[in-house]
Design an enzyme around this catalytic site. Sequence first.
Site, short mmCIF file in Angstrom:
data_model
loop_
_atom_site.label_atom_id
_atom_site.label_comp_id
_atom_site.label_asym_id
_atom_site.label_seq_id
_atom_site.Cartn_x
_atom_site.Cartn_y
_atom_site.Cartn_z
N GLU A 89 44.20 50.77 39.27
CA GLU A 89 44.64 49.59 38.52
C GLU A 89 43.93 49.57 37.18
O GLU A 89 43.11 50.45 36.87
CB GLU A 89 44.35 48.30 39.31
CG GLU A 89 42.89 48.11 39.63
CD GLU A 89 42.61 46.94 40.58
OE1 GLU A 89 43.34 45.94 40.53
OE2 GLU A 89 41.65 47.04 41.36
N LYS B 264 37.56 39.53 45.23
CA LYS B 264 37.43 39.32 43.77
C LYS B 264 35.99 38.92 43.45
O LYS B 264 35.69 37.77 43.14
CB LYS B 264 38.43 38.26 43.30
CG LYS B 264 38.65 38.24 41.79
CD LYS B 264 39.90 37.47 41.44
CE LYS B 264 40.08 37.24 39.95
NZ LYS B 264 40.21 38.45 39.14
N LEU C 235 42.72 45.00 43.56
CA LEU C 235 42.79 43.55 43.71
C LEU C 235 44.26 43.17 43.97
O LEU C 235 45.16 43.70 43.33
CB LEU C 235 42.29 42.83 42.46
CG LEU C 235 42.27 41.31 42.64
CD1 LEU C 235 41.10 40.91 43.54
CD2 LEU C 235 42.19 40.59 41.32
N ARG D 23 43.82 33.19 47.62
CA ARG D 23 42.99 34.40 47.46
C ARG D 23 41.51 34.03 47.43
O ARG D 23 40.67 34.77 47.98
CB ARG D 23 43.38 35.16 46.19
CG ARG D 23 42.62 36.50 46.08
CD ARG D 23 43.10 37.33 44.92
NE ARG D 23 42.90 36.64 43.67
CZ ARG D 23 43.42 37.03 42.50
NH1 ARG D 23 44.18 38.14 42.45
NH2 ARG D 23 43.20 36.36 41.40
N TYR E 171 35.23 34.99 42.19
CA TYR E 171 35.79 34.17 41.12
C TYR E 171 37.30 34.16 41.16
O TYR E 171 37.93 34.95 41.88
CB TYR E 171 35.27 34.64 39.75
CG TYR E 171 35.87 35.92 39.22
CD1 TYR E 171 35.56 37.15 39.79
CD2 TYR E 171 36.75 35.92 38.14
CE1 TYR E 171 36.11 38.34 39.30
CE2 TYR E 171 37.29 37.09 37.63
CZ TYR E 171 36.98 38.30 38.22
OH TYR E 171 37.52 39.46 37.74
N ARG F 173 14.58 35.90 46.88
CA ARG F 173 15.26 37.18 46.78
C ARG F 173 15.06 38.00 48.06
O ARG F 173 13.94 38.32 48.44
CB ARG F 173 14.75 37.97 45.58
CG ARG F 173 15.55 39.25 45.36
CD ARG F 173 15.14 40.02 44.12
NE ARG F 173 15.98 41.22 43.97
CZ ARG F 173 15.76 42.35 44.63
NH1 ARG F 173 14.74 42.47 45.44
NH2 ARG F 173 16.58 43.38 44.49
N1 PDD Z 1 41.33 39.76 36.48
N2 PDD Z 1 43.02 43.76 39.07
C1 PDD Z 1 41.79 43.44 38.66
C2 PDD Z 1 40.70 44.44 38.83
C3 PDD Z 1 41.55 42.19 38.06
O1 PDD Z 1 40.31 41.88 37.63
C4 PDD Z 1 42.63 41.29 37.88
C5 PDD Z 1 42.44 39.94 37.26
C6 PDD Z 1 43.91 41.67 38.33
C7 PDD Z 1 45.09 40.76 38.21
O2 PDD Z 1 45.03 39.70 39.13
P1 PDD Z 1 45.75 38.30 38.84
O3 PDD Z 1 47.17 38.61 38.58
O4 PDD Z 1 45.56 37.56 40.10
O5 PDD Z 1 45.06 37.70 37.65
C8 PDD Z 1 44.06 42.91 38.93
C9 PDD Z 1 41.02 38.48 35.89
C10 PDD Z 1 42.14 37.87 35.16
C11 PDD Z 1 39.75 38.62 35.05
O6 PDD Z 1 38.86 39.29 35.54
O7 PDD Z 1 39.65 38.05 33.99
#
Ligand code: PDD
Length: 284
Positions: free
Chosen positions: A179, A147, A204, A52, A33, A100
């Site tokens: 993170e 992601k 990420l 990405r 996503y 599946r």
């Molecule tokens: N999440 N690290 C993780 C684990 C994340 O899920 C996200 C973003 C980030 C920040 O990435 P970016 O700057 O590209 O949004 C770092 C999104 C926003 C979410 O899951 O809603």
Amino acid sequence: MARIVYVDGAYVPEAEAKVSVFDRGFLFADGVYEVTSVIDGKLVDFAGHLTRLARSLSELQIPAPVSDAELEAIHRELVTRNELTEGLIYLQVTRGPADRDFVWLDDPTPTLVLFTQEKALIDSPLAARGLSVALMPDIRWQRRDIKTVQLLAPSMAKMAARAEGADDAWMVEDGHVTEGTSNNAWIVTADGAIVTRHLSNSILHGITRATVRDIAADLGLSVEERAFTPDEARAAAEAFVTAATSFVTPVVKIDGQQLGDGKPGPVATRLREAYIEQARRLAV
Ligand code: PDD
């Protein structure tokens, strides 16, 4: 007004949007996503999100469902149809439906879903107050650079943090912060260095992180990309998180330890303002 969402080529009212129960996104969390923020009806850091997404898909051998130009057109159409001026666009690609089986098909038909969500990104009460974060073990898999939609581990970490009275969790592995549950983690040391973890499969590769790093450099601030420990975090002068959903959001408490005077710090505040100013200027 019922939201209009995009599902595999069609724009439909949200109540009519359907995906197969055999979809591998549903059965195996076999999907990726992106979340792109929208301000003034325009897309922020959009090129980075497209790049990405392509990488996440290629790492999992999921074919791109449509071209980048079509993705951009779908984003714009959703902004228009939902009259979105400030908020987010969520995009998900899964490997699509199949019987599946742990073995996936060589020629899958990916599922593509996008929807909008209104959110006050600029006048955020949380950013004004500052977040408290609790430290939690990082129990996620080892390809956090992709992601994927398998978000149960960070969801559990966030709920555990909430149970302790914190707003969010920072996750810890092998004695270092990786993170946040849905954001990248940053600290500012007592001598003014801005520290965020270096890129690897452990985190990420945040799009907001990359932009904020460049903005900090432009402002003449020094950024160290390295892992930091929970002790360093608790002793930090200030801290913040970055994500598309929160831009730069100050952190004022880590693991019960108040940072400075417990108010959003000057570096985080300056970076948030600079990020919003640039996002407004460069949004497309
Ligand atoms: N999440 N690290 C993780 C684990 C994340 O899920 C996200 C973003 C980030 C920040 O990435 P970016 O700057 O590209 O949004 C770092 C999104 C926003 C979410 O899951 O809603």
